[in-house]
Design a protein around this motif. Sequence first.
Motif, mmCIF file in Angstrom:
data_model
loop_
_atom_site.group_PDB
_atom_site.id
_atom_site.type_symbol
_atom_site.label_atom_id
_atom_site.label_comp_id
_atom_site.label_asym_id
_atom_site.label_seq_id
_atom_site.Cartn_x
_atom_site.Cartn_y
_atom_site.Cartn_z
ATOM 1 N N GLU A 129 0.827 -1.201 0.000
ATOM 2 C CA GLU A 129 0.000 0.000 0.000
ATOM 3 C C GLU A 129 0.865 1.256 0.000
ATOM 4 N N GLN A 133 0.679 4.216 -2.803
ATOM 5 C CA GLN A 133 0.307 5.583 -2.431
ATOM 6 C C GLN A 133 1.403 6.573 -2.811
ATOM 7 N N GLU A 138 -0.522 10.105 -3.211
ATOM 8 C CA GLU A 138 -1.546 10.185 -2.171
ATOM 9 C C GLU A 138 -0.907 10.379 -0.798
ATOM 10 N N TRP A 143 -3.845 0.826 5.070
ATOM 11 C CA TRP A 143 -4.934 0.346 4.226
ATOM 12 C C TRP A 143 -6.234 0.150 4.986
ATOM 13 N N HIS A 144 -6.186 -0.300 6.249
ATOM 14 C CA HIS A 144 -7.444 -0.561 6.952
ATOM 15 C C HIS A 144 -8.103 0.726 7.451
ATOM 16 N N HIS A 146 -8.004 3.432 5.214
ATOM 17 C CA HIS A 146 -8.184 4.151 3.958
ATOM 18 C C HIS A 146 -9.657 4.498 3.759
ATOM 19 N N GLY A 147 -9.914 5.753 3.399
ATOM 20 C CA GLY A 147 -11.288 6.188 3.170
ATOM 21 C C GLY A 147 -11.866 6.959 4.338
ATOM 22 N N SER A 327 -12.856 -0.539 6.278
ATOM 23 C CA SER A 327 -12.528 0.438 5.240
ATOM 24 C C SER A 327 -13.058 -0.010 3.892
ATOM 25 N N PRO A 328 -13.529 0.931 3.051
ATOM 26 C CA PRO A 328 -13.948 0.554 1.691
ATOM 27 C C PRO A 328 -12.825 -0.106 0.898
ATOM 28 N N ARG A 329 -11.588 0.125 1.298
ATOM 29 C CA ARG A 329 -10.429 -0.433 0.603
ATOM 30 C C ARG A 329 -10.164 -1.881 1.012
ATOM 31 N N GLY A 332 -10.844 -5.130 -1.559
ATOM 32 C CA GLY A 332 -9.931 -5.204 -2.685
ATOM 33 C C GLY A 332 -8.501 -5.454 -2.257
ATOM 34 N N PHE A 333 -8.093 -4.845 -1.142
ATOM 35 C CA PHE A 333 -6.717 -5.030 -0.698
ATOM 36 C C PHE A 333 -6.463 -6.474 -0.294
#
Length: 353
Positions: A129, A133, A138, A143-144, A146-147, A327-329, A332-333
Amino acid sequence: MSTRVGPEGPVPTLAFVESPVQLLNTLEWAHHRPPEALTVVVLPPADPMTRGQLRRMAQLARDAGHRVRWEEARGGTGPLRTVRGLAPLLRRAPRVVVGDPFSRYVHLLLTLTRAPELVVVDDGTATMEFVGQLAAGERLVRWHRHGGRPGPRDLAFAPVTATARRRLLPGPDRTVEVFSALPLAAVPEGVRTTANDFGWTRSRFGPPRLSGGADLVGTSLVETGVVDPVRYAAAVRSLARTHGATRYFAHRRERPEKLHALAAATGLEIRRPDLPLELIARRGPIGRTVLSFPSTVVHTLPLALAGTGARVAVCDIDPEWLTAGASPRARGFLAGVTDTARDVHRLRSVCAG
């Protein structure tokens, strides 16, 4: 680049680590380098499991000929005292190695260095990640998380983080290396990547004796709020029953009450490793099959266990297991962690209903 020499001899490369895995990967990085002065600065967190593993890893670093500096850098005046004490070394160090590029502590330390070489070693799947980024320009967010919106502390620390991010990009007077066992899809221009093949681990430990059964590797996805605890417990039960697993190697962040409940519900023998799992597996004994959810070990264990006959198998995280607050991520992650793993057997998602 050669090591600088000061009035008191060589100025050491400085490595800053906050977890056992970061320290292991620093030793792996040093194994690839010519002999040089290396000082490992350990910035331990508060939890006892991590501290215990760090102490064991620190002794392995000393045994390998490196200097270790243990800094109680948390709480009270610890951060200021530590930064003040390290500032002279930071300003002179020819090379700085960091294990957690998301750490606020590391960001603060990076603002003090003008080292011509920076190295980032793996801190688990977060490295994937981080590189993505950095390449996309970014802000650096785990990642957990993210968003989510930046909190007051994030906003207050933003100028320091922005400076650290610039330090982590190569420039006319600075090279940046990422030393990783993980697949890195998007790498910023000019960043050098070096593959970690766990050569130090394989030369130092093993080969292990293989047991006939299966071992299961735990994860802290419940503790980080990503996976529902009831769904996770059901998945562990199903995996243990289907594959005949007898031992559960707990992640250092897993809570004792969760582990007690898993032992009671599954009959698994709970092991709390005193070293990173790559070293535990390499020393053995280890199951002929090692079962894992998506995590760093699906990338690192096949390297550490290469040539031993052990098989690593990964079970996907069913989207229904995710919490409402994940997280929305996250989906996918986690899927990407499994999709990019090499030399592993992919299991069908188990029923956690």
